[in-house]
Design an enzyme around this catalytic site. Structure first.
Site, PDB file in Angstrom:
ATOM      1  N   LYS A 128     -11.977  18.432 -20.322  1.00 47.89           N
ATOM      2  CA  LYS A 128     -12.242  17.746 -19.046  1.00 47.89           C
ATOM      3  C   LYS A 128     -13.750  17.557 -18.845  1.00 47.89           C
ATOM      4  CE  LYS A 128      -7.936  19.498 -17.113  1.00 47.89           C
ATOM      5  NZ  LYS A 128      -7.262  20.542 -16.314  1.00 47.89           N
ATOM      6  N   GLN A 149      -8.587  25.692 -12.795  1.00 49.47           N
ATOM      7  CA  GLN A 149      -7.667  25.666 -13.926  1.00 49.47           C
ATOM      8  C   GLN A 149      -6.582  26.732 -13.754  1.00 49.47           C
ATOM      9  OE1 GLN A 149      -7.756  23.349 -16.529  1.00 49.47           O
ATOM     10  NE2 GLN A 149      -5.787  24.245 -17.074  1.00 49.47           N
ATOM     11  N   ASP A 166      -6.774  17.148  -8.431  1.00 45.30           N
ATOM     12  CA  ASP A 166      -5.553  17.479  -9.175  1.00 45.30           C
ATOM     13  C   ASP A 166      -4.308  17.050  -8.393  1.00 45.30           C
ATOM     14  OD1 ASP A 166      -5.817  18.524 -11.728  1.00 45.30           O
ATOM     15  OD2 ASP A 166      -6.269  20.564 -11.034  1.00 45.30           O
TER      16      ASP A 166
END
Ligand code: NAD
Length: 292
Positions: A52, A96, A119
């Site tokens: 990412k 994460q 997200d």
């Protein structure tokens, strides 16, 4: 049979984003900025986060990686989230997952400002998605939608079977495929570990989206001739044929299933790269304040 090439498509999207970022900067705007928090040293999480961060560099974003020990307290993690919430230069924040067991993932997800939740996991954004309002769509299902769209896969009136009902993949996927839009307008069956007659249900799928995390679970006898099969699964399995000692396997027995398909995603190179492309897209949307 057409391969839904997520690697190529995600590169196309990244190039489009890079052009837009260059234009933004040329007109006096600021660089989009994504922050990621990584807790602990889990190998898979490390790989995902570094991919990412690398993708941010490629499209001209700023990125910040905050690394925390796996012994970090929930309080300290929440304080870090709040610090990034308050940092006006940062447009998007991802934490994460998974997090260590002593930390409440939902509490952390809810602590992220919905305006920075690129997200798309915050309950406010999940609600907006369910109501078909502008929002940050969760990256993996949105990446699948984008792939279906770019390859012009017909979805209207089709029977879409989703295997797996997780909050990050299966459940939002079923909502997006049933929406009154393209891609969407499918008749959706959401299946899970308690579903009976799964094989028979899958055999009626025009579009089969598989997200359960069991390597090669879907075999050719479960798939209708001419179906579009999307494999979300990523499992590391041991391999003596690779330098690293492991390789990635999807949830679909690719070789035998591909023969029956109109479209299929490979693993790797299918859904995985699309997830990152959508994360970048969401960060760009956030920096342009297009959602909130
Ligand atoms: P999860 O473990 O949270 O959920 C798995 C789901 O599968 C559950 O809803 C469960 O009910 C269902 N299930 C389990 N056994 C089943 C069975 N025998 N029959 C029917 N349903 C069954 O998983 P997740 O987070 O949704 O991830 C699924 C897979 O997708 C994993 O391999 C994960 O690594 C991968 N993944 C990939 C990406 C990507 O970017 N490509 C993103 C997220 C997850």
């Amino acid at each position: 049979m057409i391969i839904l090439d997520g690697k190529k498509t995600s590169n196309d999207i990244k190039e489009e984003i890079a052009v837009e970022v260059a234009q933004l900067i040329a007109s006096g705007g600021k660089k989009p900025h994504l922050a990621a928090i990584l807790v602990g040293n889990d190998g898979a999480s490390e790989t995902y986060v570094s991919a990412k961060v690398k993708a941010c560099e490629k499209v001209g974003f700023n990125s910040t990686l905050v690394r925390l020990e796996d012994t970090v307290s929930e309080e300290e993690l929440l304080a870090q989230v709040e610090k990034i919430n308050q940092n006006a230069d940062i447009d998007g924040l991802i934490v994460q997952l998974p997090l260590p067991k002593h930390i409440d993932e939902m509490k952390v997800t809810e602590a992220i400002f919905p305006q920075k939740d690129v997200d798309g996991f915050h309950p406010a954004n999940v609600g907006r998605m369910a109501l078909n309002l502008p929002t940050f769509l969760p990256a993996t299902p949105a990446g699948i939608i984008e792939l279906l769209e770019r390859y012009k896969v017909e979805t209207s009136g089709k029977h879409c079977v989703v295997i797996g009902r997780s909050h990050i993949v299966g459940s939002p996927m079923s909502i997006l495929m049933a929406r009154n839009s393209y891609p969407g307008n499918a008749t959706v069956t959401l299946t899970h570990s308690r579903t009976q007659n799964l094989k028979e249900i899958c055999q009626t799928a025009d579009i089969l989206i598989v997200a359960l995390g069991k390597p090669e679970f879907v075999t050719a006898d479960m798939v209708k001739e001419g179906a579009c099969v999307v494999d979300v699964g990523i499992t590391r399995v041991k391999s003596d044929k690779t330098k690293s000692g492991w390789k990635l396997k999807g949830d679909v027995a690719y070789d035998e299933v591909a023969e029956k398909c109109s479209f299929i995603t490979p693993v790797p190179g299918g859904v995985g790269p699309m997830t990152i492309a959508i994360l970048l897209k969401n960060t760009l949307l956030s920096s342009k304040r297009e959602i909130y």
